[in-house]
Design a protein around this motif. Structure first.
Motif, PDB file in Angstrom:
ATOM      1  N   LYS A   1       0.835  -1.200   0.000  1.00 22.65           N
ATOM      2  CA  LYS A   1       0.000   0.000   0.000  1.00 22.65           C
ATOM      3  C   LYS A   1       0.873   1.255   0.000  1.00 22.65           C
ATOM      4  CE  LYS A   1      -4.283  -1.579   2.088  1.00 22.65           C
ATOM      5  NZ  LYS A   1      -5.175  -1.494   3.245  1.00 22.65           N
ATOM      6  N   GLY A   2       1.984   1.203   0.704  1.00 21.75           N
ATOM      7  CA  GLY A   2       2.884   2.341   0.740  1.00 21.75           C
ATOM      8  C   GLY A   2       3.686   2.498  -0.536  1.00 21.75           C
ATOM      9  N   ALA A   3       3.936   1.399  -1.215  1.00 24.24           N
ATOM     10  CA  ALA A   3       4.765   1.443  -2.422  1.00 24.24           C
ATOM     11  C   ALA A   3       3.949   1.672  -3.687  1.00 24.24           C
ATOM     12  CB  ALA A   3       5.546   0.139  -2.554  1.00 24.24           C
ATOM     13  N   LEU A   4       2.705   1.235  -3.696  1.00 24.61           N
ATOM     14  CA  LEU A   4       1.858   1.368  -4.881  1.00 24.61           C
ATOM     15  C   LEU A   4       0.676   2.281  -4.562  1.00 24.61           C
ATOM     16  CD1 LEU A   4       1.769  -2.404  -5.878  1.00 24.61           C
ATOM     17  CD2 LEU A   4       3.228  -0.638  -6.879  1.00 24.61           C
ATOM     18  N   GLU A   5       0.041   2.776  -5.607  1.00 25.08           N
ATOM     19  CA  GLU A   5      -1.113   3.657  -5.423  1.00 25.08           C
ATOM     20  C   GLU A   5      -2.277   3.192  -6.293  1.00 25.08           C
ATOM     21  OE1 GLU A   5       0.143   7.596  -6.445  1.00 25.08           O
ATOM     22  OE2 GLU A   5       1.472   7.768  -4.726  1.00 25.08           O
ATOM     23  N   GLY A   6      -3.452   3.547  -5.878  1.00 25.14           N
ATOM     24  CA  GLY A   6      -4.652   3.318  -6.677  1.00 25.14           C
ATOM     25  C   GLY A   6      -4.958   1.862  -6.933  1.00 25.14           C
ATOM     26  N   GLU A   7      -5.364   1.597  -8.196  1.00 25.53           N
ATOM     27  CA  GLU A   7      -5.775   0.251  -8.597  1.00 25.53           C
ATOM     28  C   GLU A   7      -4.644  -0.768  -8.474  1.00 25.53           C
ATOM     29  OE1 GLU A   7      -8.872  -0.860  -9.504  1.00 25.53           O
ATOM     30  OE2 GLU A   7      -9.527   1.120  -8.832  1.00 25.53           O
ATOM     31  N   SER A   8      -3.426  -0.339  -8.752  1.00 23.26           N
ATOM     32  CA  SER A   8      -2.308  -1.288  -8.655  1.00 23.26           C
ATOM     33  C   SER A   8      -2.101  -1.735  -7.212  1.00 23.26           C
ATOM     34  CB  SER A   8      -1.020  -0.690  -9.225  1.00 23.26           C
ATOM     35  OG  SER A   8      -0.659   0.476  -8.515  1.00 23.26           O
ATOM     36  N   ALA A   9      -2.302  -0.852  -6.248  1.00 24.07           N
ATOM     37  CA  ALA A   9      -2.186  -1.214  -4.835  1.00 24.07           C
ATOM     38  C   ALA A   9      -3.285  -2.200  -4.443  1.00 24.07           C
ATOM     39  CB  ALA A   9      -2.252   0.032  -3.957  1.00 24.07           C
ATOM     40  N   VAL A  10      -4.496  -1.963  -4.910  1.00 24.16           N
ATOM     41  CA  VAL A  10      -5.624  -2.846  -4.598  1.00 24.16           C
ATOM     42  C   VAL A  10      -5.402  -4.221  -5.237  1.00 24.16           C
ATOM     43  CG1 VAL A  10      -8.100  -3.223  -4.928  1.00 24.16           C
ATOM     44  CG2 VAL A  10      -7.244  -0.947  -4.317  1.00 24.16           C
ATOM     45  N   ALA A  11      -4.995  -4.226  -6.508  1.00 21.74           N
ATOM     46  CA  ALA A  11      -4.762  -5.495  -7.210  1.00 21.74           C
ATOM     47  C   ALA A  11      -3.630  -6.285  -6.556  1.00 21.74           C
ATOM     48  CB  ALA A  11      -4.446  -5.231  -8.675  1.00 21.74           C
ATOM     49  N   ALA A  12      -2.564  -5.607  -6.170  1.00 26.09           N
ATOM     50  CA  ALA A  12      -1.442  -6.286  -5.530  1.00 26.09           C
ATOM     51  C   ALA A  12      -1.861  -6.870  -4.185  1.00 26.09           C
ATOM     52  CB  ALA A  12      -0.274  -5.320  -5.351  1.00 26.09           C
ATOM     53  N   GLU A  13      -2.637  -6.114  -3.435  1.00 26.57           N
ATOM     54  CA  GLU A  13      -3.095  -6.588  -2.132  1.00 26.57           C
ATOM     55  C   GLU A  13      -3.987  -7.813  -2.291  1.00 26.57           C
ATOM     56  OE1 GLU A  13      -5.421  -5.039   1.874  1.00 26.57           O
ATOM     57  OE2 GLU A  13      -5.310  -3.733   0.130  1.00 26.57           O
ATOM     58  N   GLN A  14      -4.908  -7.773  -3.253  1.00 25.35           N
ATOM     59  CA  GLN A  14      -5.796  -8.917  -3.477  1.00 25.35           C
ATOM     60  C   GLN A  14      -5.002 -10.146  -3.922  1.00 25.35           C
ATOM     61  OE1 GLN A  14      -8.655  -7.466  -6.296  1.00 25.35           O
ATOM     62  NE2 GLN A  14      -9.918  -6.459  -4.724  1.00 25.35           N
ATOM     63  N   TYR A  15      -4.039  -9.926  -4.804  1.00 26.18           N
ATOM     64  CA  TYR A  15      -3.232 -11.031  -5.296  1.00 26.18           C
ATOM     65  C   TYR A  15      -2.445 -11.688  -4.166  1.00 26.18           C
ATOM     66  CZ  TYR A  15       0.293 -13.638  -7.851  1.00 26.18           C
ATOM     67  OH  TYR A  15       1.104 -14.639  -8.316  1.00 26.18           O
ATOM     68  N   VAL A  16      -1.820 -10.862  -3.350  1.00 28.61           N
ATOM     69  CA  VAL A  16      -1.003 -11.387  -2.257  1.00 28.61           C
ATOM     70  C   VAL A  16      -1.864 -12.115  -1.229  1.00 28.61           C
ATOM     71  CG1 VAL A  16       0.439 -10.672  -0.300  1.00 28.61           C
ATOM     72  CG2 VAL A  16       0.873  -9.736  -2.562  1.00 28.61           C
ATOM     73  N   LYS A  17      -3.047 -11.605  -0.942  1.00 34.48           N
ATOM     74  CA  LYS A  17      -3.913 -12.231   0.054  1.00 34.48           C
ATOM     75  C   LYS A  17      -4.504 -13.558  -0.435  1.00 34.48           C
ATOM     76  CE  LYS A  17      -4.935  -8.484   3.100  1.00 34.48           C
ATOM     77  NZ  LYS A  17      -5.894  -7.934   4.007  1.00 34.48           N
ATOM     78  N   GLN A  18      -4.490 -13.793  -1.736  1.00 36.49           N
ATOM     79  CA  GLN A  18      -4.999 -15.058  -2.284  1.00 36.49           C
ATOM     80  C   GLN A  18      -3.974 -16.184  -2.178  1.00 36.49           C
ATOM     81  OE1 GLN A  18      -6.307 -14.499  -6.295  1.00 36.49           O
ATOM     82  NE2 GLN A  18      -7.865 -13.019  -5.738  1.00 36.49           N
ATOM     83  N   MET A  19      -2.744 -15.836  -1.899  1.00 36.71           N
ATOM     84  CA  MET A  19      -1.689 -16.853  -1.836  1.00 36.71           C
ATOM     85  C   MET A  19      -1.946 -17.805  -0.674  1.00 36.71           C
ATOM     86  SD  MET A  19       1.794 -14.826  -2.618  1.00 36.71           S
ATOM     87  CE  MET A  19       2.246 -14.456  -4.289  1.00 36.71           C
ATOM     88  N   LYS A  20      -1.688 -19.082  -0.918  1.00 37.71           N
ATOM     89  CA  LYS A  20      -1.889 -20.113   0.098  1.00 37.71           C
ATOM     90  C   LYS A  20      -0.589 -20.325   0.871  1.00 37.71           C
ATOM     91  CE  LYS A  20      -5.315 -22.483  -2.646  1.00 37.71           C
ATOM     92  NZ  LYS A  20      -5.640 -23.670  -3.420  1.00 37.71           N
ATOM     93  N   GLN A  21      -0.749 -20.957   2.013  1.00 34.46           N
ATOM     94  CA  GLN A  21       0.433 -21.276   2.817  1.00 34.46           C
ATOM     95  C   GLN A  21       1.264 -22.311   2.065  1.00 34.46           C
ATOM     96  OE1 GLN A  21      -0.350 -22.056   6.896  1.00 34.46           O
ATOM     97  NE2 GLN A  21       1.642 -22.951   7.284  1.00 34.46           N
ATOM     98  N   PRO A  22       2.571 -22.075   1.949  1.00 34.63           N
ATOM     99  CA  PRO A  22       3.411 -23.036   1.222  1.00 34.63           C
ATOM    100  C   PRO A  22       3.534 -24.352   1.984  1.00 34.63           C
ATOM    101  CG  PRO A  22       4.780 -21.345   2.243  1.00 34.63           C
ATOM    102  CD  PRO A  22       3.346 -20.947   2.459  1.00 34.63           C
ATOM    103  N   THR A  23       3.647 -25.422   1.242  1.00 29.62           N
ATOM    104  CA  THR A  23       3.873 -26.743   1.824  1.00 29.62           C
ATOM    105  C   THR A  23       5.330 -27.095   1.604  1.00 29.62           C
ATOM    106  OG1 THR A  23       1.618 -27.377   1.277  1.00 29.62           O
ATOM    107  CG2 THR A  23       3.161 -29.150   1.775  1.00 29.62           C
ATOM    108  N   LEU A  24       6.105 -27.023   2.667  1.00 24.56           N
ATOM    109  CA  LEU A  24       7.523 -27.332   2.582  1.00 24.56           C
ATOM    110  C   LEU A  24       7.739 -28.773   3.027  1.00 24.56           C
ATOM    111  CD1 LEU A  24       8.872 -24.013   4.156  1.00 24.56           C
ATOM    112  CD2 LEU A  24       8.513 -24.537   1.749  1.00 24.56           C
TER     113      LEU A  24
END
Length: 97
Positions: A67-90
């Motif tokens: 949110k601090g690095a991006l603005e507007g739609e790109s910040a929203v899209a990046a946040e949504q994308y990152v929050k969709q990531m699942k916990q990695p299985t190591l």
């Protein structure tokens, strides 16, 4: 007759020595297998902790930083994308145990 008795004694002694070596080898193998099992359990726990840390970082810290690095739609899209990531299985590389 003494030669024959000596020969039999030496033969029994050799057999007993081989049996002691077999027992020692089996004990070493069991000790190593136990150590491998313990290493596997320890590495599984460590990888679970790392995975949870990665997931927490992705779901809480990273969106805030984006949110601090991006603005507007790109910040929203990046946040949504990152929050969709699942916990990695190591997975531990230790096979036996």
């Amino acid at each position: 007759m003494e030669d024959r008795e000596l020969q039999e004694f030496l033969e029994r002694l050799g057999q007993e020595q081989k049996e002691r070596e077999r027992v020692a080898i089996k004990a070493l193998i069991l000790a190593k297998e136990s150590r491998i099992s313990q290493t596997k359990l320890t590495s599984i726990e460590s990888l679970k902790e790392i995975s949870e840390g990665m997931y927490q970082q992705t779901n809480s810290v990273l969106p805030t930083n984006l949110k601090g690095a991006l603005e507007g739609e790109s910040a929203v899209a990046a946040e949504q994308y990152v929050k969709q990531m699942k916990q990695p299985t190591l997975i531990t590389p230790v096979k036996r145990g």
